[in-house]
Scaffold this motif. Structure first.
Motif, mmCIF file in Angstrom:
data_model
loop_
_atom_site.group_PDB
_atom_site.id
_atom_site.type_symbol
_atom_site.label_atom_id
_atom_site.label_comp_id
_atom_site.label_asym_id
_atom_site.label_seq_id
_atom_site.Cartn_x
_atom_site.Cartn_y
_atom_site.Cartn_z
ATOM 1 N N LEU A 163 0.813 -1.160 0.140
ATOM 2 C CA LEU A 163 -0.231 -0.100 -0.126
ATOM 3 C C LEU A 163 0.889 1.349 0.044
ATOM 4 O O LEU A 163 0.634 2.169 -0.592
ATOM 5 C CB LEU A 163 -0.817 -0.018 1.076
ATOM 6 N N MET A 164 1.800 1.375 0.812
ATOM 7 C CA MET A 164 2.686 2.474 0.885
ATOM 8 C C MET A 164 3.488 2.723 -0.615
ATOM 9 O O MET A 164 3.446 3.656 -1.128
ATOM 10 C CB MET A 164 3.949 2.144 1.748
ATOM 11 N N LEU A 165 4.155 1.537 -1.261
ATOM 12 C CA LEU A 165 4.633 1.770 -2.366
ATOM 13 C C LEU A 165 3.570 2.139 -3.460
ATOM 14 O O LEU A 165 3.932 3.083 -4.264
ATOM 15 C CB LEU A 165 5.287 0.512 -2.791
ATOM 16 N N ALA A 166 2.424 1.583 -3.447
ATOM 17 C CA ALA A 166 1.407 1.971 -4.682
ATOM 18 C C ALA A 166 0.979 3.176 -4.397
ATOM 19 O O ALA A 166 0.805 3.889 -5.226
ATOM 20 C CB ALA A 166 0.244 0.855 -4.150
ATOM 21 N N ALA A 167 0.610 3.767 -3.144
ATOM 22 C CA ALA A 167 0.263 5.157 -3.019
ATOM 23 C C ALA A 167 1.436 6.211 -3.351
ATOM 24 O O ALA A 167 0.995 7.236 -3.915
ATOM 25 C CB ALA A 167 -0.253 5.395 -1.670
ATOM 26 N N ALA A 168 2.688 5.824 -3.196
ATOM 27 C CA ALA A 168 3.767 6.690 -3.328
ATOM 28 C C ALA A 168 3.921 6.851 -4.870
ATOM 29 O O ALA A 168 4.331 7.906 -5.121
ATOM 30 C CB ALA A 168 4.913 6.410 -2.569
ATOM 31 N N ARG A 169 4.100 5.618 -5.589
ATOM 32 C CA ARG A 169 4.254 5.666 -6.727
ATOM 33 C C ARG A 169 3.128 5.449 -7.699
ATOM 34 O O ARG A 169 3.336 5.531 -9.003
ATOM 35 C CB ARG A 169 5.185 4.664 -7.235
ATOM 36 N N ARG A 170 2.030 5.800 -7.230
ATOM 37 C CA ARG A 170 0.452 6.054 -7.919
ATOM 38 C C ARG A 170 0.377 4.696 -8.836
ATOM 39 O O ARG A 170 -0.255 4.979 -9.991
ATOM 40 C CB ARG A 170 0.608 7.170 -8.505
ATOM 41 N N MET A 171 0.840 3.763 -8.122
ATOM 42 C CA MET A 171 0.525 2.504 -9.120
ATOM 43 C C MET A 171 -0.872 2.194 -9.698
ATOM 44 O O MET A 171 -0.792 1.925 -10.804
ATOM 45 C CB MET A 171 1.312 1.416 -8.485
ATOM 46 N N PRO A 172 -1.736 2.091 -8.908
ATOM 47 C CA PRO A 172 -3.214 1.849 -9.710
ATOM 48 C C PRO A 172 -3.608 2.823 -10.674
ATOM 49 O O PRO A 172 -4.232 2.552 -11.305
ATOM 50 C CB PRO A 172 -3.946 1.848 -8.282
ATOM 51 N N GLU A 173 -3.283 4.065 -10.023
ATOM 52 C CA GLU A 173 -3.757 5.097 -10.991
ATOM 53 C C GLU A 173 -2.982 5.162 -12.362
ATOM 54 O O GLU A 173 -3.860 5.257 -13.645
ATOM 55 C CB GLU A 173 -3.661 6.538 -10.398
ATOM 56 N N LEU A 174 -1.718 4.881 -12.454
ATOM 57 C CA LEU A 174 -1.066 4.935 -13.438
ATOM 58 C C LEU A 174 -1.324 3.518 -14.263
ATOM 59 O O LEU A 174 -1.116 3.304 -15.803
ATOM 60 C CB LEU A 174 0.580 5.149 -13.516
ATOM 61 N N ASN A 175 -1.569 2.097 -13.651
ATOM 62 C CA ASN A 175 -2.021 1.221 -14.259
ATOM 63 C C ASN A 175 -3.284 1.567 -15.273
ATOM 64 O O ASN A 175 -3.092 1.049 -16.377
ATOM 65 C CB ASN A 175 -2.151 0.071 -13.134
ATOM 66 N N GLN A 176 -4.131 2.065 -14.497
ATOM 67 C CA GLN A 176 -5.364 2.438 -15.422
ATOM 68 C C GLN A 176 -4.891 3.586 -16.495
ATOM 69 O O GLN A 176 -5.409 3.383 -17.550
ATOM 70 C CB GLN A 176 -6.312 3.195 -14.448
ATOM 71 N N TYR A 177 -4.201 4.333 -16.241
ATOM 72 C CA TYR A 177 -3.621 5.127 -17.206
ATOM 73 C C TYR A 177 -3.100 4.645 -18.588
ATOM 74 O O TYR A 177 -3.376 4.807 -19.752
ATOM 75 C CB TYR A 177 -2.640 6.241 -16.501
ATOM 76 N N VAL A 178 -2.210 3.493 -18.227
ATOM 77 C CA VAL A 178 -1.691 3.053 -19.490
ATOM 78 C C VAL A 178 -2.865 2.183 -20.110
ATOM 79 O O VAL A 178 -2.766 1.842 -21.368
ATOM 80 C CB VAL A 178 -0.694 1.977 -19.054
ATOM 81 N N LYS A 179 -3.621 1.278 -19.380
ATOM 82 C CA LYS A 179 -4.673 0.448 -19.711
ATOM 83 C C LYS A 179 -5.753 1.101 -20.789
ATOM 84 O O LYS A 179 -6.276 0.703 -21.622
ATOM 85 C CB LYS A 179 -5.507 -0.463 -18.841
ATOM 86 N N GLU A 180 -5.920 2.234 -20.352
ATOM 87 C CA GLU A 180 -6.982 3.149 -20.976
ATOM 88 C C GLU A 180 -6.381 3.937 -22.216
ATOM 89 O O GLU A 180 -6.861 4.757 -22.883
ATOM 90 C CB GLU A 180 -7.507 4.273 -20.274
ATOM 91 N N GLY A 181 -4.899 3.553 -22.677
ATOM 92 C CA GLY A 181 -4.289 4.208 -23.863
ATOM 93 C C GLY A 181 -3.906 5.501 -23.854
ATOM 94 O O GLY A 181 -3.948 6.084 -24.929
ATOM 95 N N LYS A 182 -3.503 5.856 -22.571
ATOM 96 C CA LYS A 182 -3.431 7.502 -22.439
ATOM 97 C C LYS A 182 -1.835 7.982 -22.394
ATOM 98 O O LYS A 182 -1.334 9.083 -22.489
ATOM 99 C CB LYS A 182 -4.105 7.984 -21.237
ATOM 100 N N TRP A 183 -1.080 6.650 -22.447
ATOM 101 C CA TRP A 183 0.254 6.964 -22.348
ATOM 102 C C TRP A 183 1.047 7.238 -23.852
ATOM 103 O O TRP A 183 0.761 6.683 -24.565
ATOM 104 C CB TRP A 183 0.902 5.363 -21.933
ATOM 105 N N SER A 184 1.715 8.515 -23.572
ATOM 106 C CA SER A 184 2.310 9.051 -24.978
ATOM 107 C C SER A 184 3.670 9.452 -24.712
ATOM 108 O O SER A 184 4.208 9.299 -23.608
ATOM 109 C CB SER A 184 1.556 10.340 -25.275
ATOM 110 N N THR A 185 4.624 9.411 -25.620
ATOM 111 C CA THR A 185 6.024 9.678 -25.381
ATOM 112 C C THR A 185 6.191 11.103 -24.952
ATOM 113 O O THR A 185 7.397 11.454 -24.402
ATOM 114 C CB THR A 185 6.832 9.612 -26.970
ATOM 115 N N THR A 186 5.256 12.019 -24.565
ATOM 116 C CA THR A 186 5.341 13.352 -24.276
ATOM 117 C C THR A 186 5.069 13.322 -22.717
ATOM 118 O O THR A 186 5.304 14.337 -22.279
ATOM 119 C CB THR A 186 4.422 14.268 -25.062
#
Length: 325
Positions: free
Chosen positions: A110-133
């Motif tokens: 939980l500490m690592l996931a909250a600090a590094r925003r892992m659930p949020e960024l996991n969803q970010y990638v899966k929703e196709g929002k990741w770009s080179t910028t």
């Protein structure tokens, strides 16, 4: 004639077989509207019960005149009214120790996931929002070398401190009912007041048991004492935190983020405001939920039960006064 016991929780067959060697077992995989009537009928002449979460108080004990032992498959026992149980000379037991490392792993997750925003960024990638910028909008915060405050330096608190000290080089503050010299010597942990811990810690980890003194231990005043960059983690019980105050603290940016394995009401309501916040990592009270650890907990609870109904002292007796009268 074997003593009669009731098991009201799904158990591995190996644990059930262990109990059946010494006892007559009435088995309910779960208690619900369809099974409560049968459960209370069987309770009339039961010598012991084994399960979790069931409220055992004076009213419950009136239905169980022959009860000798109540065995919780849990380290926590806030579902037990210990004075009422003890007044009836009934033994109460729990399952400490065997879950310490597993729960500590969850808390660090939980500490690592909250600090590094892992659930949020996991969803970010899966929703196709990741770009080179993408840049700083994806940044989190470091865990290593940050100051960790642990409220409740029991067995799980010690396991968390071990990971923090040896694995992440984290200075450790702790607040407890009494000093833990082993924590101070082994992990260089510093004993301090709750207020100092809240002011100084980068991560605040709540691991205290639920008692009348710890109900809503962390509320509006406590959140305002924390750093605005602090991350709060609760692995104790939901009722130890004022959830409305936690929501406000997050909304007002009094703290940075939170990681929660427990809630005031479980299961948590789907429309709870905490569930809509990207900076809150939530789990369904699964701190000890691995096959290996749950089996160890069940086996320990079974050993407590069998020893108790046979008139022996169980390994994890909460109220030893029943043997001292």
């Amino acid at each position: 004639m074997k003593p009669k016991v009731i098991v009201y929780k799904k158990l591995d067959f190996t644990v059930l077989d262990f109990i059946r060697e010494a006892c007559e077992v009435v088995y309910f995989e779960e208690l619900n509207e369809d099974t409560y009537e049968s459960f209370y009928q069987e309770l009339k002449d039961a010598k012991g019960i084994l399960g979790s979460r069931l409220k055992v108080d004076q009213e419950f004990l009136e239905h169980a005149p022959q009860l000798k032992i109540v065995s919780n498959v849990s380290v926590g026992y806030d579902n037990f009214d210990i004075p009422a149980i003890t007044s009836r000379d009934v033994m109460a037991t729990n399952t400490p120790g065997v879950l310490n490392d597993t729960v500590a792993d969850t808390i660090f997750g939980l500490m690592l996931a909250a600090a590094r925003r892992m659930p949020e960024l996991n969803q970010y990638v899966k929703e196709g929002k990741w770009s080179t910028t993408d840049g700083e909008n994806l940044f989190g915060v470091d865990v290593h070398h940050k100051k960790l405050g642990i409220i409740g330096m029991g067995g799980v608190g010690m396991a968390i401190a071990k990971r923090a000290h040896f694995g992440f080089d984290m200075p450790i503050l702790y607040h407890n009912r009494s000093r833990n010299l082993e924590a101070e010597q082994t992990f260089q942990a510093t004993y301090c007041s709750l207020e100092e811990l809240l002011r100084e810690s980068d991560f605040v980890c709540l691991m205290t048991p639920l008692t009348p003194e710890t109900v809503k231990l962390i509320g509006e005043k406590e959140f305002k004492l924390m750093k605005k960059s602090a991350i709060f983690v609760n692995g104790s019980r939901g009722a130890t935190v004022d959830e409305e105050a936690l929501v406000r603290a997050l909304q007002n940016q009094d703290i940075l983020a939170a990681g929660l394995d427990v809630f005031e009401q479980e299961p948590v309501q789907a429309d709870h405001p905490l569930l809509s916040m990207d900076n809150v990592v939530t789990l369904p009270h699964i701190g000890s939920a691995t096959h290996e650890t749950r089996l160890k907990m069940a086996q320990l609870a079974a050993e407590n039960l069998v020893r108790g109904v046979l008139g022996e002292i169980p390994p994890n007796l909460i109220n030893p006064v029943v043997f001292q009268r």
